[in-house]
Design an enzyme around this catalytic site. Structure first.
Site, mmCIF file in Angstrom:
data_model
loop_
_atom_site.group_PDB
_atom_site.id
_atom_site.type_symbol
_atom_site.label_atom_id
_atom_site.label_comp_id
_atom_site.label_asym_id
_atom_site.label_seq_id
_atom_site.Cartn_x
_atom_site.Cartn_y
_atom_site.Cartn_z
ATOM 1 N N ASP A 121 15.672 7.845 5.478
ATOM 2 C CA ASP A 121 14.478 7.846 6.343
ATOM 3 C C ASP A 121 14.816 7.449 7.781
ATOM 4 O OD1 ASP A 121 12.528 8.759 4.610
ATOM 5 O OD2 ASP A 121 12.063 6.758 3.836
ATOM 6 N N LEU B 228 5.309 7.725 13.405
ATOM 7 C CA LEU B 228 5.898 8.235 12.158
ATOM 8 C C LEU B 228 4.922 9.100 11.363
ATOM 9 C CD1 LEU B 228 8.194 6.252 12.768
ATOM 10 C CD2 LEU B 228 8.190 5.633 10.359
ATOM 11 N N ALA C 35 6.476 -3.676 10.038
ATOM 12 C CA ALA C 35 7.545 -4.382 9.314
ATOM 13 C C ALA C 35 7.494 -4.024 7.835
ATOM 14 C CB ALA C 35 7.418 -5.888 9.524
ATOM 15 N N LYS D 15 6.202 17.956 0.303
ATOM 16 C CA LYS D 15 6.709 19.152 0.982
ATOM 17 C C LYS D 15 8.192 19.363 0.683
ATOM 18 C CE LYS D 15 3.663 18.600 5.054
ATOM 19 N NZ LYS D 15 2.492 19.010 4.318
ATOM 20 N N GLY E 144 8.104 -0.768 4.769
ATOM 21 C CA GLY E 144 9.269 -0.041 4.273
ATOM 22 C C GLY E 144 9.887 0.876 5.319
ATOM 23 N N ALA E 145 9.061 1.575 6.077
ATOM 24 C CA ALA E 145 9.591 2.525 7.060
ATOM 25 C C ALA E 145 10.334 1.788 8.170
ATOM 26 C CB ALA E 145 8.455 3.365 7.635
ATOM 27 N N ASN F 104 15.736 6.394 -1.102
ATOM 28 C CA ASN F 104 14.949 7.626 -1.191
ATOM 29 C C ASN F 104 15.794 8.813 -1.642
ATOM 30 O OD1 ASN F 104 16.393 8.376 1.091
ATOM 31 N ND2 ASN F 104 14.612 9.209 2.152
ATOM 32 N N LYS G 94 10.677 3.714 -4.817
ATOM 33 C CA LYS G 94 11.870 3.510 -3.977
ATOM 34 C C LYS G 94 12.614 2.210 -4.298
ATOM 35 C CE LYS G 94 10.438 6.383 -0.083
ATOM 36 N NZ LYS G 94 10.255 6.472 1.369
ATOM 37 N N GLN H 213 15.028 13.679 7.525
ATOM 38 C CA GLN H 213 15.479 12.838 6.407
ATOM 39 C C GLN H 213 15.828 13.703 5.196
ATOM 40 O OE1 GLN H 213 13.841 12.228 3.353
ATOM 41 N NE2 GLN H 213 12.037 13.435 3.868
HETATM 42 P P1 NDP Z 1 4.012 -0.105 4.449
HETATM 43 O O1 NDP Z 1 2.743 -0.181 3.694
HETATM 44 O O2 NDP Z 1 5.273 -0.568 3.831
HETATM 45 O O3 NDP Z 1 3.843 -0.943 5.834
HETATM 46 C C1 NDP Z 1 2.691 -0.794 6.615
HETATM 47 C C2 NDP Z 1 2.898 -1.461 7.962
HETATM 48 O O4 NDP Z 1 1.797 -1.098 8.800
HETATM 49 C C3 NDP Z 1 2.934 -2.985 7.922
HETATM 50 O O5 NDP Z 1 3.796 -3.455 8.919
HETATM 51 C C4 NDP Z 1 1.462 -3.347 8.250
HETATM 52 O O6 NDP Z 1 1.316 -4.613 8.849
HETATM 53 C C5 NDP Z 1 1.151 -2.276 9.272
HETATM 54 N N1 NDP Z 1 -0.281 -1.970 9.395
HETATM 55 C C6 NDP Z 1 -1.093 -1.421 8.456
HETATM 56 N N2 NDP Z 1 -2.323 -1.219 8.966
HETATM 57 C C7 NDP Z 1 -2.293 -1.654 10.250
HETATM 58 C C8 NDP Z 1 -3.256 -1.705 11.298
HETATM 59 N N3 NDP Z 1 -4.501 -1.278 11.119
HETATM 60 N N4 NDP Z 1 -2.880 -2.196 12.501
HETATM 61 C C9 NDP Z 1 -1.615 -2.615 12.697
HETATM 62 N N5 NDP Z 1 -0.652 -2.608 11.743
HETATM 63 C C10 NDP Z 1 -0.986 -2.119 10.538
HETATM 64 O O7 NDP Z 1 4.120 1.412 4.937
HETATM 65 P P2 NDP Z 1 5.464 2.222 5.275
HETATM 66 O O8 NDP Z 1 6.313 1.360 6.124
HETATM 67 O O9 NDP Z 1 6.030 2.809 4.041
HETATM 68 O O10 NDP Z 1 4.882 3.454 6.132
HETATM 69 C C11 NDP Z 1 4.411 3.269 7.454
HETATM 70 C C12 NDP Z 1 3.988 4.618 8.020
HETATM 71 O O11 NDP Z 1 5.116 5.460 8.210
HETATM 72 C C13 NDP Z 1 3.031 5.384 7.108
HETATM 73 O O12 NDP Z 1 1.990 5.867 7.930
HETATM 74 C C14 NDP Z 1 3.848 6.517 6.559
HETATM 75 O O13 NDP Z 1 3.060 7.667 6.370
HETATM 76 C C15 NDP Z 1 4.845 6.749 7.685
HETATM 77 N N6 NDP Z 1 6.123 7.320 7.209
HETATM 78 C C16 NDP Z 1 6.522 8.518 7.719
HETATM 79 C C17 NDP Z 1 7.723 9.075 7.304
HETATM 80 C C18 NDP Z 1 8.156 10.396 7.880
HETATM 81 O O14 NDP Z 1 9.084 11.007 7.338
HETATM 82 N N7 NDP Z 1 7.573 10.860 8.957
HETATM 83 C C19 NDP Z 1 8.601 8.411 6.327
HETATM 84 C C20 NDP Z 1 8.105 7.121 5.881
HETATM 85 C C21 NDP Z 1 6.889 6.615 6.305
HETATM 86 P P3 NDP Z 1 1.181 -5.968 7.956
HETATM 87 O O15 NDP Z 1 2.584 -6.380 7.629
HETATM 88 O O16 NDP Z 1 0.490 -6.909 8.880
HETATM 89 O O17 NDP Z 1 0.363 -5.606 6.755
#
Ligand code: NDP
EC number: 1.1.1.25
Length: 272
Positions: free
Chosen positions: A103, A216, A129, A16, A131-132, A87, A66, A247
């Protein structure tokens, strides 16, 4: 001369960002273009150099580049260094490349601006924990919450994040069940659980009176996390659409020196 900007990612069709930056540019009457570039896997640095050589002034960087952007930048902001992800790239006049991560600051601005909840002296629970979450930590700590807890499905990753920011404030870390009996004023879901329609298993009683639950993820209506929060005492919920716009607005500010009004742009996206 028209200034050129772009977002680079792979895939990129869903972005977007061009729409957001076109709306920001209209607010100020700036003469600029903003395009979407499909970055070749294995060819990120070359694609950035080519865009710059063609007169580009800056780029946004999205999945999966990133970390490559972090490595490409000559200088990093403290936020980008702590997030270990970039980013936004700014091509400076002296030939150097500045790497920033907007972000987390977008998240904080959305919570305190559009949503209207101050973070100072609040008890904040950050779920996730990845990237976000990494990007959110320093901007959250800068607002001086009274307590910041990182909880993750894999507790060791939360602990690693805590250790990374220990110098910046008092942070606790663990698994979702480790903070049973504690109440929070702001609970931020930075996991990707909502993307697959899953809930995050928070202990009952985590939500203090008047609390905010912020997911998020956006574009999915009320996620299971948001519905669970409302059923368990949260006073309000918000999705991440405002963070997305905020952001982008921070990147625009870094490049152009003026901060756009995000409200009409969020409204435009919601209407679409
Ligand atoms: P990552 O893949 O880097 O991290 C995913 C995280 O989610 C990890 O901590 C993982 O835990 C956890 N996780 C995944 N599935 C589950 C589950 N079923 N139950 C509990 N914990 C879970 O993703 P990002 O950090 O990059 O993104 C996270 C979210 O933030 C995404 O949904 C993304 O769309 C959103 N986002 C939104 C933005 C915005 O501008 N609104 C900007 C950036 C991200 P574990 O360590 O145990 O695997």
């Amino acid at each position: 001369m028209t200034d050129r900007y772009a977002v680079i990612g792979n895939p990129i069709a869903q972005t977007k960002s061009p729409k957001l930056h076109a709306a920001f540019a209209r607010q100020f009457g700036h003469d600029m273009t903003y395009e979407a570039i499909l970055g070749p896997i294995g060819g990120f640095a070359e694609a950035v150099r080519a865009f710059r050589a063609a007169g580009g002034k800056g780029m946004n960087v999205t999945v999966p580049f990133k970390v490559e952007a972090l490595e490409l930048a000559d200088r990093l902001t403290e936020r980008a260094r702590l997030a270990q992800a970039v980013n936004t790239l700014k091509f400076d006049e002296d030939g150097s490349i500045l790497g920033e991560n907007t972000d987390g600051v977008g998240l904080v601005r959305d919570i305190q601006g559009r949503v209207g909840v101050a973070l100072r002296a609040k008890r904040v629970l950050l779920l996730g924990a990845g990237g976000a979450a990494r990007g959110a930590l320093l901007p959250l700590l800068e607002e001086q919450p009274s307590r910041l807890v990182i909880a993750n499905r894999t507790p060791a990753k939360a602990e690693a994040l805590r250790a990374r920011v220990a110098a910046y404030g008092n942070v606790a870390a663990g698994g979702f069940a480790d903070f049973a009996g504690e109440q929070f004023d702001v609970v931020i879901n930075a996991t990707s659980a909502s993307l697959s329609g899953e809930d995050v298993p928070l202990p009952v009683g985590s939500y203090a009176a008047g609390s905010l639950a912020y997911d998020l993820v956006y574009g999915k209506g009320n996620t299971p996390f948001m519905s669970h929060a409302l059923e368990n005492g949260a006073a309000q919920v918000a999705d991440g659409l405002g963070m997305l716009v905020a952001q982008a607005a921070e990147a625009f500010y870094l490049w152009r020196g003026v901060r756009p009004d995000v409200t009409p742009v969020i409204d435009m996206l919601r209407a679409a």
